[in-house]
Design a protein around this motif. Structure first.
Motif, PDB file in Angstrom:
ATOM      1  N   MET A   1      58.767  56.819 -57.155  1.00  0.00           N
ATOM      2  CA  MET A   1      57.848  56.549 -56.072  1.00  0.00           C
ATOM      3  C   MET A   1      57.396  55.094 -56.456  1.00  0.00           C
ATOM      4  N   ARG A   2      57.133  54.491 -55.264  1.00  0.00           N
ATOM      5  CA  ARG A   2      56.597  53.201 -55.368  1.00  0.00           C
ATOM      6  C   ARG A   2      55.077  52.955 -55.942  1.00  0.00           C
ATOM      7  N   LYS A   3      54.611  51.971 -56.344  1.00  0.00           N
ATOM      8  CA  LYS A   3      52.988  52.188 -56.622  1.00  0.00           C
ATOM      9  C   LYS A   3      52.165  52.567 -55.617  1.00  0.00           C
ATOM     10  N   THR A   4      51.446  53.665 -55.748  1.00  0.00           N
ATOM     11  CA  THR A   4      50.542  54.378 -54.918  1.00  0.00           C
ATOM     12  C   THR A   4      49.184  54.381 -55.102  1.00  0.00           C
ATOM     13  N   ALA A  32      49.562  58.055 -58.969  1.00  0.00           N
ATOM     14  CA  ALA A  32      48.953  57.386 -58.116  1.00  0.00           C
ATOM     15  C   ALA A  32      47.231  57.264 -58.660  1.00  0.00           C
ATOM     16  N   PHE A  55      49.378  47.603 -54.933  1.00  0.00           N
ATOM     17  CA  PHE A  55      49.767  48.762 -54.517  1.00  0.00           C
ATOM     18  C   PHE A  55      50.645  48.667 -53.211  1.00  0.00           C
ATOM     19  N   GLN A  57      52.215  51.491 -51.520  1.00  0.00           N
ATOM     20  CA  GLN A  57      52.091  52.680 -50.496  1.00  0.00           C
ATOM     21  C   GLN A  57      50.393  52.740 -50.741  1.00  0.00           C
ATOM     22  N   VAL A  59      47.796  55.472 -49.229  1.00  0.00           N
ATOM     23  CA  VAL A  59      47.731  56.751 -48.758  1.00  0.00           C
ATOM     24  C   VAL A  59      46.355  57.166 -48.290  1.00  0.00           C
ATOM     25  N   ILE A 109      55.556  62.007 -49.218  1.00  0.00           N
ATOM     26  CA  ILE A 109      55.133  60.555 -49.704  1.00  0.00           C
ATOM     27  C   ILE A 109      56.007  60.386 -50.705  1.00  0.00           C
ATOM     28  N   ARG A 110      56.292  61.244 -51.683  1.00  0.00           N
ATOM     29  CA  ARG A 110      57.048  61.198 -52.779  1.00  0.00           C
ATOM     30  C   ARG A 110      58.477  60.762 -52.294  1.00  0.00           C
ATOM     31  N   GLY A 112      59.514  59.157 -50.014  1.00  0.00           N
ATOM     32  CA  GLY A 112      59.417  57.778 -49.348  1.00  0.00           C
ATOM     33  C   GLY A 112      60.358  57.388 -48.402  1.00  0.00           C
TER      34      GLY A 112
END
Length: 293
Positions: A1-4, A32, A55, A57, A59, A109-110, A112
């Protein structure tokens, strides 16, 4: 997962806030960083801060108003928007086909999976789902927090009834690619839904490069009742005093009153207002299969 980063509005749906916040804390754990808002308008600043910290992503954990603030904080960047819906209506989350279950939304979200959607603006202020000029903006503006706590959703009908007793504004609606018209209040949609599960903008898609516009001509008690009945049963566009068209750009003005404008349920100013959009400019995390309500 990208930096969230998760921007959490603990006040959203306050009667369940503690439970929902604890659930989000557990879901995010070490994957996150959570930023908590403490006042209205702070979500935008926190979104900008998250961008500056790298960051990728961002949320939104809150309602449609929180989403709107965050979108205005990340508009023009390459960040991707994720949703953990905690509000009362969650109209945009419903439009995307997201569940109300936070764990299921976290899995989206995970995963992506991104979708590019149009980013509409009202006098430069971005929104994702809908805007209104006239009645619904007046209702948002004039319904107090105390009234909402006391009467719940009925508080909005009380405000609407009070507004209906006044002389309606004469709004001039000027699209770039359709005839001009007049009305008492106007709704502008990026997606299909308004006020929850109601498909007010029947032909709209959030990535079709068009704004959908509904113009209501009148504003008396009986008129509002007819419009609400039509919306509830999907027959509002067959009413003779309702216009529906699609356009790339739109100006709404009024010669004799400072009529308010709302975007995603938040009042952002008054007419004159110019609506336009950037096609497929916002990246959102959504299920692979978009469900149509």
């Amino acid at each position: 997962m990208r930096k969230t980063a998760i921007i959490l509005n603990p006040a959203a749906r306050s009667e369940r806030a503690s439970h929902l916040c604890a659930e989000i804390d557990a879901l995010a754990a070490t994957s996150a960083k959570i930023f908590r808002t403490t006042r209205r308008g702070q979500a935008r600043a926190l979104a900008e801060q998250a961008l500056n910290e790298g960051f990728e992503q961002i949320v939104a954990a809150g309602g449609d108003g929180t989403i709107n603030e965050i979108v205005n904080g990340i508009a023009g960047s390459d960040a991707t928007l994720g949703l953990l819906p905690m509000g009362t209506m969650n109209v945009f989350a419903t439009e995307l086909g997201l569940s109300r279950n936070l764990r299921e939304c976290w899995e989206v979200i995970r995963a992506g999976t991104e979708r590019e959607i149009d980013l509409p603006l009202a006098n430069g202020h971005a929104f994702v789902q809908l805007a209104g000029v006239g009645l619904d903006a007046q209702v948002v503006q004039e319904t107090s927090w105390t009234s909402k706590k006391t009467f719940g959703p009925l508080s909005y009908l009380i405000s609407a009834a009070q507004i209906a007793a006044r002389k309606p504004p004469r709004l001039i609606v000027e699209p770039t690619d359709a005839p001009s018209s007049e009305g008492s209040f106007v709704l502008i949609g990026n997606g299909r839904l308004y006020g929850g599960p109601f498909p007010v903008f029947t032909d709209a898609r959030i990535d079709d490069g068009l704004l959908d516009v509904v113009v209501f001509k009148n504003l008396g008690y009986l008129d509002i009742a007819r419009y609400l009945h039509g919306i509830a049963f999907g027959s509002h566009l067959r009413l003779r005093d309702v216009d529906y068209f699609r356009t790339e750009r739109l100006t709404v003005s009024c010669e004799d009153a400072a009529v308010p404008v709302e975007v995603d349920g938040e009042v952002m100013g008054s007419v004159p207002v110019n609506f336009y959009f950037h096609p497929k400019r916002l990246r959102v995390l959504a299920p692979k299969k978009i469900l149509r309500p």
